[in-house]
Design an enzyme around this catalytic site. Structure first.
Site, PDB file in Angstrom:
ATOM      1  N   ARG A 146      -0.191  -7.536 -21.444  1.00 12.06           N
ATOM      2  CA  ARG A 146      -0.923  -6.963 -22.584  1.00 12.06           C
ATOM      3  C   ARG A 146      -0.072  -6.028 -23.429  1.00 12.06           C
ATOM      4  NH1 ARG A 146      -6.322  -6.462 -22.872  1.00 12.06           N
ATOM      5  NH2 ARG A 146      -6.075  -4.331 -23.616  1.00 12.06           N
ATOM      6  N   GLU A 186       0.458  -7.421   8.275  1.00 13.04           N
ATOM      7  CA  GLU A 186       0.459  -5.958   8.382  1.00 13.04           C
ATOM      8  C   GLU A 186       1.560  -5.306   7.555  1.00 13.04           C
ATOM      9  OE1 GLU A 186      -1.749  -3.530   9.633  1.00 13.04           O
ATOM     10  OE2 GLU A 186      -2.721  -5.434   9.164  1.00 13.04           O
ATOM     11  N   PRO A 246       0.816  -1.226   0.000  1.00  4.53           N
ATOM     12  CA  PRO A 246       0.000   0.000   0.000  1.00  4.53           C
ATOM     13  C   PRO A 246       0.846   1.272   0.000  1.00  4.53           C
ATOM     14  CG  PRO A 246      -0.797  -1.552   1.661  1.00  4.53           C
ATOM     15  CD  PRO A 246       0.483  -2.106   1.140  1.00  4.53           C
ATOM     16  N   ASP A 250      -4.977   3.297 -30.546  1.00  8.58           N
ATOM     17  CA  ASP A 250      -5.928   4.368 -30.842  1.00  8.58           C
ATOM     18  C   ASP A 250      -6.488   4.977 -29.571  1.00  8.58           C
ATOM     19  OD1 ASP A 250      -5.563   4.005 -33.458  1.00  8.58           O
ATOM     20  OD2 ASP A 250      -7.482   3.030 -33.862  1.00  8.58           O
TER      21      ASP A 250
HETATM   22  C1  9D3 Z   1      -4.427   0.453   6.684  1.00  2.00           C
HETATM   23  C2  9D3 Z   1      -3.595  -0.164   7.752  1.00  2.00           C
HETATM   24  N1  9D3 Z   1      -3.187  -1.534   7.548  1.00  2.00           N
HETATM   25  C3  9D3 Z   1      -4.313  -2.417   7.392  1.00  2.00           C
HETATM   26  C4  9D3 Z   1      -5.213  -2.511   8.582  1.00  2.00           C
HETATM   27  C5  9D3 Z   1      -2.196  -1.594   6.517  1.00  2.00           C
HETATM   28  C6  9D3 Z   1      -2.301  -2.615   5.472  1.00  2.00           C
HETATM   29  C7  9D3 Z   1      -1.398  -3.658   5.443  1.00  2.00           C
HETATM   30  C8  9D3 Z   1      -1.466  -4.614   4.441  1.00  2.00           C
HETATM   31  C9  9D3 Z   1      -3.279  -2.540   4.467  1.00  2.00           C
HETATM   32  C10 9D3 Z   1      -3.351  -3.512   3.479  1.00  2.00           C
HETATM   33  C11 9D3 Z   1      -2.449  -4.555   3.484  1.00  2.00           C
HETATM   34  C12 9D3 Z   1      -2.511  -5.578   2.406  1.00  2.00           C
HETATM   35  N2  9D3 Z   1      -2.481  -4.944   1.077  1.00  2.00           N
HETATM   36  C13 9D3 Z   1      -1.429  -5.075   0.244  1.00  2.00           C
HETATM   37  O1  9D3 Z   1      -0.500  -5.770   0.555  1.00  2.00           O
HETATM   38  C14 9D3 Z   1      -1.433  -4.328  -1.004  1.00  2.00           C
HETATM   39  C15 9D3 Z   1      -2.348  -3.360  -1.539  1.00  2.00           C
HETATM   40  C16 9D3 Z   1      -3.572  -2.808  -1.046  1.00  2.00           C
HETATM   41  O2  9D3 Z   1      -4.089  -3.145   0.033  1.00  2.00           O
HETATM   42  N3  9D3 Z   1      -4.199  -1.856  -1.809  1.00  2.00           N
HETATM   43  C17 9D3 Z   1      -3.717  -1.444  -3.015  1.00  2.00           C
HETATM   44  N4  9D3 Z   1      -2.579  -1.928  -3.512  1.00  2.00           N
HETATM   45  C18 9D3 Z   1      -1.915  -2.876  -2.773  1.00  2.00           C
HETATM   46  S1  9D3 Z   1      -0.490  -3.580  -3.219  1.00  2.00           S
HETATM   47  C19 9D3 Z   1      -0.386  -4.514  -1.878  1.00  2.00           C
END
Ligand code: 9D3
Length: 247
Positions: A157, A119, A92, A172
């Site tokens: 792709r 986490e 994230p 296009d």
């Molecule tokens: C918001 C606080 N935490 C969650 C209670 C942090 C958190 C840790 C791990 C939030 C999501 C995750 C798991 N998500 C991913 O590993 C992830 C992700 C996503 O959640 N949203 C958009 N792109 C991605 S890329 C990896």
């Protein structure tokens, strides 16, 4: 292109990667995808991949050793020694994925994707192993698996030859940076709802004009942010000005 994906949930990748466009790309030898189970790179009896967070707090953290060993093992088995292969962590906190990034990544011969879980990952993975971090958007998912599939789909792709005859169409619609115009197919009337008359007119100039107008109108209404970087010619800019005034 060869794509390696490191995950704790290899089964999740079975469905999407056996779908048509993707499958054809693999069959044609344009891409190879290898899914690796991170758990296979642990040495302890319980195959531990996560642990408590130093400093306390709820939620588990992905351990550093299995990830380093997995990446190093894949590198030594599969990549030429002199190659700097991008090691991308789906997280994230990564930079926001886009068509531009997909195009960039499609130029690579090798990609290694790491799917985060829990986490988060031990930060030493980001500091010393990973070369890039990618997020697919501002919403909370359960892990990096779906994002890895999204990135892989978008990248594959873009590899020349994967789309075949559809390739020109792709060019296009991306050339302008506008949203697509409305499309219809048979029947001409359904439950009293008719296809716009202009599309049945056979007048190609009128049709092209209408479509461009619709594209600009839609983009103005739904994604005005796209108009900042859209490449518009003079007629299109005039049309946009007129639409903005009548708004
Ligand atoms: C918001 C606080 N935490 C969650 C209670 C942090 C958190 C840790 C791990 C939030 C999501 C995750 C798991 N998500 C991913 O590993 C992830 C992700 C996503 O959640 N949203 C958009 N792109 C991605 S890329 C990896």
């Amino acid at each position: 292109m060869r794509i390696d994906i490191l995950t704790l949930f290899p089964q999740m990748f079975q469905g999407p990667f056996n779908e048509s466009i993707f499958r054809r790309a693999v069959d044609r030898g344009l891409v190879r995808v290898n899914i690796h189970n991170m758990r296979e790179y642990t040495h302890d009896r319980h195959h531990t991949v996560d642990d408590y967070s130093y400093g306390g707090g709820t939620g588990m953290v992905m351990k550093v050793e299995p990830l380093f060993e997995a990446v190093e093992s894949i590198k030594s088995r599969a990549y030429p020694e002199d190659r700097d292969v991008p090691v991308i962590l789906l997280t994230p906190q990564g930079r926001l994925f886009s068509q531009k990034i997909a195009r960039e990544l499609s130029q690579q011969e090798y990609l290694l994707l790491i799917c985060g879980r829990y986490e988060g990952v031990d930060d030493r993975i980001k500091e010393h192993l990973v070369t890039d971090e990618i997020s697919i958007g501002d919403y909370v998912l359960s892990g990096g698996e779906l994002p890895a599939m999204v990135v892989t789909d978008a990248v594959v792709r873009m590899i020349p030859g994967v789309l075949g005859s559809m390739e020109s169409v792709l060019e296009d619609s991306h050339a302008t940076g506008l949203l697509e115009y409305p499309q219809y197919t048979r029947p001409e009337v359904y439950r009293g709802w008719s296809v716009p008359e202009v599309l049945l007119s056979g007048n190609h100039a009128r049709i092209a004009n209408w479509r461009r107008e619709q594209s600009i109108m839609r983009t103005l209404e739904r994604r005005p942010d796209l108009l900042e970087s859209a490449e518009l010619n003079k007629t299109e800019r005039q049309l946009l000005e007129r639409l903005r005034k009548s708004h």
